[in-house]
Design an enzyme around this catalytic site. Structure first.
Site, mmCIF file in Angstrom:
data_model
loop_
_atom_site.group_PDB
_atom_site.id
_atom_site.type_symbol
_atom_site.label_atom_id
_atom_site.label_comp_id
_atom_site.label_asym_id
_atom_site.label_seq_id
_atom_site.Cartn_x
_atom_site.Cartn_y
_atom_site.Cartn_z
ATOM 1 N N HIS A 62 0.870 -1.184 0.000
ATOM 2 C CA HIS A 62 0.000 0.000 0.000
ATOM 3 C C HIS A 62 0.904 1.230 0.000
ATOM 4 O O HIS A 62 1.756 1.386 0.882
ATOM 5 C CB HIS A 62 -0.923 -0.004 1.216
ATOM 6 C CG HIS A 62 -1.906 -1.121 1.221
ATOM 7 N ND1 HIS A 62 -2.167 -1.894 2.326
ATOM 8 C CD2 HIS A 62 -2.689 -1.618 0.219
ATOM 9 C CE1 HIS A 62 -3.076 -2.807 2.026
ATOM 10 N NE2 HIS A 62 -3.400 -2.665 0.756
ATOM 11 N N GLU A 65 1.740 3.769 3.123
ATOM 12 C CA GLU A 65 2.217 3.220 4.395
ATOM 13 C C GLU A 65 3.740 3.368 4.432
ATOM 14 O O GLU A 65 4.492 2.469 4.035
ATOM 15 C CB GLU A 65 1.749 1.772 4.533
ATOM 16 C CG GLU A 65 0.232 1.691 4.553
ATOM 17 C CD GLU A 65 -0.344 0.286 4.497
ATOM 18 O OE1 GLU A 65 -1.578 0.163 4.456
ATOM 19 O OE2 GLU A 65 0.436 -0.690 4.475
ATOM 20 N N HIS A 154 3.481 -3.274 6.877
ATOM 21 C CA HIS A 154 2.399 -2.342 6.591
ATOM 22 C C HIS A 154 2.241 -1.338 7.730
ATOM 23 O O HIS A 154 2.924 -1.422 8.749
ATOM 24 C CB HIS A 154 1.077 -3.105 6.432
ATOM 25 C CG HIS A 154 0.983 -3.934 5.197
ATOM 26 N ND1 HIS A 154 0.216 -3.576 4.106
ATOM 27 C CD2 HIS A 154 1.556 -5.131 4.881
ATOM 28 C CE1 HIS A 154 0.325 -4.503 3.176
ATOM 29 N NE2 HIS A 154 1.131 -5.458 3.621
ATOM 30 N N GLU A 218 1.812 -5.029 11.003
ATOM 31 C CA GLU A 218 1.233 -3.690 11.069
ATOM 32 C C GLU A 218 2.053 -2.855 12.043
ATOM 33 O O GLU A 218 2.086 -3.129 13.240
ATOM 34 C CB GLU A 218 -0.227 -3.758 11.512
ATOM 35 C CG GLU A 218 -1.126 -4.549 10.577
ATOM 36 C CD GLU A 218 -1.374 -3.835 9.249
ATOM 37 O OE1 GLU A 218 -1.174 -2.595 9.182
ATOM 38 O OE2 GLU A 218 -1.792 -4.510 8.288
#
Length: 341
Positions: A62, A65, A154, A218
């Site tokens: 993405h 990010e 991410h 994450e």
């Protein structure tokens, strides 16, 4: 000294409009760096050892990010300057340069939903997914399963009750080995979500197709370049660099484990969640509490004190709009992290 591989940095090379020309350089310390294509950098250590791994480290699946992109770029620079000597084979990926330049998650469709076996509509993200799958397949060709690792890094769209957390994807292989879990503990990953549902994410591709120790990591919340709170990620970054240099990991640090109970998929254009858009990941609801609606169907919490993760009412039709998770107890069985019944 050999001529540098990049005029400025791996990231700046990746963001240039022209296609990157494949090329290689061998550093004075014996490390080989090979640019395979735009955004894909293969690094080979100066010598092999019995414990040498083949580690995929991906970022920018993405484009907005940015913290993982900064980490990957910094790692490439430290290796190029010989400040770090890697002990493992590395495949560094900055996946989606166009989305980075646009400061968006994606341009046409979500890249991290295109690594499955479905017949996806053509898009620039699909072209990227096919190319990345080919590069990973080649990188692990002939490599023992035990040496395959993948850190897909991410950042979350929204705030989270766990600043760092990981999703361990479904696989028929034993992909939750103690050594991999110990790395995440050492790296300050606060929670891990154990999923048993087939997916189409990059980490799922690696775990399900290649048996790699793989996770979606994450790391904080989305921010622009230069505005990430790297102090909060310092523990992760230290362990990350130690891993690259071949450190071993003993159990260190607490980590909460969750089991993914179910997923919510958007089926209708008339779709919404009733809670605040700023609700943090892992916020809990009582069983039966209304979460939103999908067309005429009311969405309710299916488990007692279940948490909601990645709620996003704006996903495309038939894509996942949220995960429902519940706390679980675990133990190791044959060195594999396993949920207790």
């Amino acid at each position: 000294m050999p001529a540098p591989l990049f005029e400025s940095s791996f990231l700046q090379e990746t963001l240039q409009a022209s296609a990157s020309s494949p090329r290689s350089v061998t550093l004075s310390n014996g490390v080989q760096m090979s640019l395979l294509q735009k955004g894909v950098l293969k690094i080979s250590p100066p010598c092999e050892a019995k414990q040498t791994r083949h580690i995929v480290i991906s970022s920018a699946v993405h484009g907005n990010e940015t913290a993982p992109i900064e980490m990957v770029d910094d790692l490439a620079s430290q290796i190029a300057s010989e400040s770090i000597i890697p002990g493992h084979h590395l495949l560094l990926i900055i996946a989606h340069p166009n989305a980075i330049l646009a400061e968006e998650r994606f341009v046409e469709t979500n890249l991290n939903r295109l690594f499955g076996d479905a017949d996806y509509p053509q898009s620039q993200e699909l072209t990227l997914a096919v190319s990345l799958k080919e590069q990973v397949t080649s990188f692990w060709q002939g490599v023992p399963i035990a040496s395959r690792w993948h850190l897909d890094m991410h950042c979350s769209i929204r705030a989270s009750k766990h600043y760092t957390f990981a999703i361990s994807p479904q696989s028929t292989y034993p992909t939750r080995q103690k050594e991999f879990i110990d790395f995440m503990r050492k790296a300050g990953i606060e929670a891990v979500l154990l999923s048993e549902e087939p997916s189409s994410t990059f980490s799922w591709f690696s775990s399900s197709k290649f048996g790699a120790q793989a996770a979606t990591l994450e790391l904080g919340q989305v921010a622009k370049f230069g505005h990430n709170d790297m102090h909060k990620l310092a523990k992760f970054n230290r362990a990350f660099l130690e891993l690259v240099e071949s450190a071993e990991f003993s159990t260190d640090g607490d980590m909460i484990t969750y089991q993914v109970d179910s997923s919510i998929y958007r089926q209708n254009m008339d779709f919404e969640f009733y809670f605040d858009k700023a609700l943090p990941n892992f916020s809990r609801f009582t069983k039966g509490e209304e979460l939103g609606k999908d067309g005429e169907k009311v969405l309710t919490m299916p488990v007692e004190q279940g948490g909601i993760v990645f709620p996003n009412p704006d996903v495309e039709l038939n894509q996942r709009a949220a995960l429902i998770v519940k706390s679980c107890a675990t133990r190791y069985v044959d060195n594999q992290l396993t949920v207790l019944d």
